[in-house]
Scaffold this motif. Structure first.
Motif, PDB file in Angstrom:
ATOM      1  N   ARG A 274      42.570  24.284  30.065  1.00  0.00           N
ATOM      2  CA  ARG A 274      43.949  24.715  30.322  1.00  0.00           C
ATOM      3  C   ARG A 274      44.025  25.602  31.564  1.00  0.00           C
ATOM      4  N   ALA A 275      43.026  26.474  31.748  1.00  0.00           N
ATOM      5  CA  ALA A 275      43.018  27.334  32.933  1.00  0.00           C
ATOM      6  C   ALA A 275      42.921  26.492  34.212  1.00  0.00           C
ATOM      7  N   GLN A 276      42.094  25.457  34.169  1.00  0.00           N
ATOM      8  CA  GLN A 276      41.977  24.581  35.336  1.00  0.00           C
ATOM      9  C   GLN A 276      43.297  23.865  35.615  1.00  0.00           C
ATOM     10  N   ALA A 277      43.978  23.404  34.566  1.00  0.00           N
ATOM     11  CA  ALA A 277      45.255  22.714  34.748  1.00  0.00           C
ATOM     12  C   ALA A 277      46.306  23.663  35.313  1.00  0.00           C
ATOM     13  N   LEU A 278      46.303  24.898  34.850  1.00  0.00           N
ATOM     14  CA  LEU A 278      47.277  25.868  35.352  1.00  0.00           C
ATOM     15  C   LEU A 278      47.020  26.212  36.816  1.00  0.00           C
ATOM     16  N   THR A 279      45.763  26.210  37.202  1.00  0.00           N
ATOM     17  CA  THR A 279      45.456  26.452  38.618  1.00  0.00           C
ATOM     18  C   THR A 279      46.114  25.385  39.483  1.00  0.00           C
ATOM     19  N   THR A 280      46.038  24.142  39.021  1.00  0.00           N
ATOM     20  CA  THR A 280      46.672  23.041  39.763  1.00  0.00           C
ATOM     21  C   THR A 280      48.183  23.174  39.766  1.00  0.00           C
ATOM     22  N   ALA A 311      50.557  34.115  39.339  1.00  0.00           N
ATOM     23  CA  ALA A 311      49.921  33.043  38.577  1.00  0.00           C
ATOM     24  C   ALA A 311      48.447  32.926  38.937  1.00  0.00           C
ATOM     25  N   ALA A 312      48.147  32.992  40.217  1.00  0.00           N
ATOM     26  CA  ALA A 312      46.741  32.894  40.633  1.00  0.00           C
ATOM     27  C   ALA A 312      45.936  34.061  40.085  1.00  0.00           C
ATOM     28  N   LEU A 313      46.528  35.271  40.122  1.00  0.00           N
ATOM     29  CA  LEU A 313      45.840  36.448  39.598  1.00  0.00           C
ATOM     30  C   LEU A 313      45.606  36.322  38.100  1.00  0.00           C
ATOM     31  N   SER A 314      46.613  35.865  37.374  1.00  0.00           N
ATOM     32  CA  SER A 314      46.488  35.731  35.917  1.00  0.00           C
ATOM     33  C   SER A 314      45.435  34.698  35.542  1.00  0.00           C
ATOM     34  N   VAL A 315      45.383  33.599  36.305  1.00  0.00           N
ATOM     35  CA  VAL A 315      44.383  32.571  36.011  1.00  0.00           C
ATOM     36  C   VAL A 315      42.982  33.115  36.277  1.00  0.00           C
ATOM     37  N   ARG A 316      42.814  33.870  37.366  1.00  0.00           N
ATOM     38  CA  ARG A 316      41.498  34.457  37.652  1.00  0.00           C
ATOM     39  C   ARG A 316      41.075  35.411  36.532  1.00  0.00           C
ATOM     40  N   ARG A 317      42.014  36.250  36.073  1.00  0.00           N
ATOM     41  CA  ARG A 317      41.707  37.164  34.971  1.00  0.00           C
ATOM     42  C   ARG A 317      41.335  36.391  33.707  1.00  0.00           C
ATOM     43  N   ALA A 318      42.070  35.307  33.453  1.00  0.00           N
ATOM     44  CA  ALA A 318      41.774  34.482  32.276  1.00  0.00           C
ATOM     45  C   ALA A 318      40.378  33.882  32.374  1.00  0.00           C
ATOM     46  N   GLU A 319      39.995  33.441  33.572  1.00  0.00           N
ATOM     47  CA  GLU A 319      38.668  32.855  33.737  1.00  0.00           C
ATOM     48  C   GLU A 319      37.573  33.901  33.540  1.00  0.00           C
ATOM     49  N   GLU A 320      37.822  35.140  33.997  1.00  0.00           N
ATOM     50  CA  GLU A 320      36.859  36.220  33.786  1.00  0.00           C
ATOM     51  C   GLU A 320      36.696  36.512  32.295  1.00  0.00           C
ATOM     52  N   LEU A 341      39.196  35.641  23.439  1.00  0.00           N
ATOM     53  CA  LEU A 341      39.909  34.360  23.507  1.00  0.00           C
ATOM     54  C   LEU A 341      41.410  34.555  23.280  1.00  0.00           C
ATOM     55  N   SER A 342      41.774  35.500  22.415  1.00  0.00           N
ATOM     56  CA  SER A 342      43.196  35.796  22.222  1.00  0.00           C
ATOM     57  C   SER A 342      43.805  36.353  23.497  1.00  0.00           C
ATOM     58  N   ASN A 349      49.453  31.799  28.554  1.00  0.00           N
ATOM     59  CA  ASN A 349      50.833  31.557  28.109  1.00  0.00           C
ATOM     60  C   ASN A 349      51.837  32.160  29.080  1.00  0.00           C
ATOM     61  N   SER A 350      51.607  33.403  29.484  1.00  0.00           N
ATOM     62  CA  SER A 350      52.541  34.047  30.417  1.00  0.00           C
ATOM     63  C   SER A 350      52.534  33.344  31.770  1.00  0.00           C
ATOM     64  N   THR A 351      51.362  32.887  32.199  1.00  0.00           N
ATOM     65  CA  THR A 351      51.276  32.157  33.473  1.00  0.00           C
ATOM     66  C   THR A 351      52.006  30.833  33.379  1.00  0.00           C
ATOM     67  N   ASP A 352      51.830  30.157  32.258  1.00  0.00           N
ATOM     68  CA  ASP A 352      52.508  28.871  32.048  1.00  0.00           C
ATOM     69  C   ASP A 352      54.022  29.042  32.113  1.00  0.00           C
ATOM     70  N   GLU A 353      54.518  30.097  31.474  1.00  0.00           N
ATOM     71  CA  GLU A 353      55.966  30.350  31.488  1.00  0.00           C
ATOM     72  C   GLU A 353      56.471  30.625  32.905  1.00  0.00           C
ATOM     73  N   ALA A 354      55.705  31.426  33.674  1.00  0.00           N
ATOM     74  CA  ALA A 354      56.129  31.755  35.032  1.00  0.00           C
ATOM     75  C   ALA A 354      56.123  30.527  35.928  1.00  0.00           C
ATOM     76  N   VAL A 355      55.077  29.705  35.824  1.00  0.00           N
ATOM     77  CA  VAL A 355      54.998  28.491  36.640  1.00  0.00           C
ATOM     78  C   VAL A 355      56.097  27.512  36.265  1.00  0.00           C
ATOM     79  N   SER A 356      56.344  27.390  34.957  1.00  0.00           N
ATOM     80  CA  SER A 356      57.401  26.472  34.502  1.00  0.00           C
ATOM     81  C   SER A 356      58.775  26.956  34.919  1.00  0.00           C
ATOM     82  N   ALA A 357      58.954  28.272  35.024  1.00  0.00           N
ATOM     83  CA  ALA A 357      60.267  28.822  35.370  1.00  0.00           C
ATOM     84  C   ALA A 357      60.739  28.339  36.731  1.00  0.00           C
ATOM     85  N   ALA A 358      59.821  28.219  37.682  1.00  0.00           N
ATOM     86  CA  ALA A 358      60.225  27.773  39.024  1.00  0.00           C
ATOM     87  C   ALA A 358      60.759  26.352  38.983  1.00  0.00           C
ATOM     88  N   GLY A 359      60.021  25.455  38.310  1.00  0.00           N
ATOM     89  CA  GLY A 359      60.498  24.073  38.221  1.00  0.00           C
ATOM     90  C   GLY A 359      61.773  23.964  37.419  1.00  0.00           C
TER      91      GLY A 359
END
Length: 455
Positions: A274-280, A311-320, A341-342, A349-359
């Motif tokens: 999911r993190a990889q998909a969100l990066t894309t 979004a990029a920052l949140s994904v990096r934090r998630a990967e860490e 994991l939680s 989830n928050s990144t997904d919402e922010a990315v989806s908000a633009a579209g």
């Protein structure tokens, strides 16, 4: 308690308190002394005087025998009742139980008094004397009869006292009946937990936290083995229940640990994907923002400007955090892995919402720019529906309902007028329409609640 209830063979619970708690009855040495005096004078006795003297001697001896029998019955009842009191005091620490113990002690002092009177009377008169005078025999009979009457009287007090102990004794014996099974269940639960833990370790899982929790129950098991005689019945029952509960929790978690490990492994894989998909997806926000900036006013998109960077920052934090969770999994720190994991899931989830908000923003703005009338009609319908409900069964609406609906109408009209400019703020228009519909829905809910309460 009656003499019948006081007999040992009618009191399995009383016998149980000695077996379970190891209680030892205190001896009553007065009995041996008294009975020795009461039945002394074995062998052949010479009788002199004949006639009235011998009659007085026989009456005195009969009084002595009756007093001895009364003393024996009192002593037996006291012994039996002492077992009941020890049962109650070993199990029950309530004020009622303490009062029963005090009452028995007071009765014991009363028994000592009448026993002393009886023993004194027995020692004062030797009915086997050859020269026993009729007056001495008569005096002996009087004193021994009086002593017997006192013994019988106190025996009655003892019986009545025993009868009042029924509820306390029933409660105590019930707890005693629970004691052995409760302790045994706790021991079996500890054994089951230990067996489950051994099985988990045999599969390659360390389960150190579960082992520590199980080891912490060792001192509790020692106290259970020491018995209720040392630690008390209520405390032992509570300890047995606590050990049972904690041991079963360890066993349950040990049984579930392989499944938990597999679940964590699955979540690690899923969240990495999911993190990889969100990066894309996050990379696609910039083109969306570019179109928003080209076609709509700044008010329609400026709040979305930070989305790509955030979004990029949140994904990096998630990967860490995913790396930390993977390490915790390898080290079998299951609570840490689960918590990490939680955190990863919340970040994604928050990144997904922010990315989806633009579209979503671009899609909604395109729709309202093409045909704002659909949004207007939808809002007007919500207002009219609320107005009809407000007027139902009334000639004039309640001001509490009419005022917010009138304000909503004015707000709708101003928002529609705002579309007439060269570069309308469509996003402000959409927000206003949502706010007006929320107002109408609130009025509808308020009216229904009021009418429901009135009905």
């Amino acid at each position: 308690m009656t003499a019948r209830l006081a007999r040992p063979h009618h009191k399995p619970g009383a016998r149980a308190v000695r077996d379970v708690l190891g209680l030892v009855l205190l001896p009553v040495p007065l009995v041996a002394v008294a009975m020795a005096g009461a039945f002394a004078g074995g062998g052949t006795r010479r009788w002199f005087g004949g006639g009235r003297g011998e009659s007085q001697r026989a009456d005195a001896q009969a009084a002595k025998d009756a007093a001895a029998a009364a003393f024996y019955e009192l002593d037996t009842a006291q012994r039996d009742l002492r077992i009941s009191i020890e049962t109650i005091s070993a199990v029950d620490s309530t004020p009622a139980a303490r009062q029963a113990v005090d009452g028995f002690a007071a009765l014991g002092r009363r028994i000592d008094e009448v026993s002393h009177t009886y023993i004194t009377a027995v020692d004062a008169h030797d009915l086997d004397r050859d020269d026993l005078e009729a007056s001495a025999a008569a005096q002996a009979r009087t004193e021994l009869s009086k002593a017997k009457d006192e013994l019988v009287k106190v025996k009655g007090e003892l019986d009545r006292f025993a009868q009042g102990l029924g509820p306390l004794l029933d409660k105590a014996e019930t707890q005693l009946a629970r004691l052995a099974p409760a302790v045994e269940r706790a021991r079996q639960a500890l054994l089951a937990a230990s067996t489950a833990l051994d099985a988990v370790r045999g599969s390659g899982l360390r389960a150190d936290d579960l082992a520590a929790r199980l080891a912490a129950l060792g001192p509790e098991l020692t106290k259970l083995n020491e018995g209720a005689g040392r630690h008390g019945v209520p405390e032992t029952l509570q300890r047995a229940d606590r050990v049972l509960r904690d041991a079963e929790a360890v066993r349950t978690e040990a049984d579930r640990l392989p499944e938990r490990a597999a679940e964590i492994d699955k979540r690690l894989v899923s969240l990495r994907t999911r993190a990889q998909a969100l990066t894309t997806r996050a990379e696609q926000v910039d083109p969306v923002l570019s179109e928003l900036r080209r076609r709509f006013t700044a008010a329609c998109w400026q709040d979305l400007q930070p989305v790509p960077e955030q979004a990029a920052l949140s994904v990096r934090r998630a990967e860490e955090k995913l790396k930390e969770a993977g390490k915790a999994r390898e080290e079998q720190r299951w609570p840490d892995a689960t918590a990490l994991l939680s955190t990863v899931r919340a970040l994604l989830n928050s990144t997904d919402e922010a990315v989806s908000a633009a579209g979503d923003r671009l899609q909604r703005l395109n729709a309202v720019a093409k045909d704002p009338q659909q949004e207007i009609e939808r809002t007007r319908f919500a207002i009219r529906d609320a107005q009809r409900l407000a007027m139902a069964g009334r000639h004039t609406p309640d001001p509490r309902h009419a005022r917010p609906l009138d304000d909503a109408v004015g707000r709708l009209e101003r928002a529609v007028e705002g579309l007439e400019g060269r570069h309308p703020d469509y996003w402000h228009f959409l927000l206003e329409m949502e706010a007006v519909r929320r107002t109408a829905a609130h009025v509808v809910e308020q009216i229904r609640e009021e009418r429901g309460a009135g009905h």
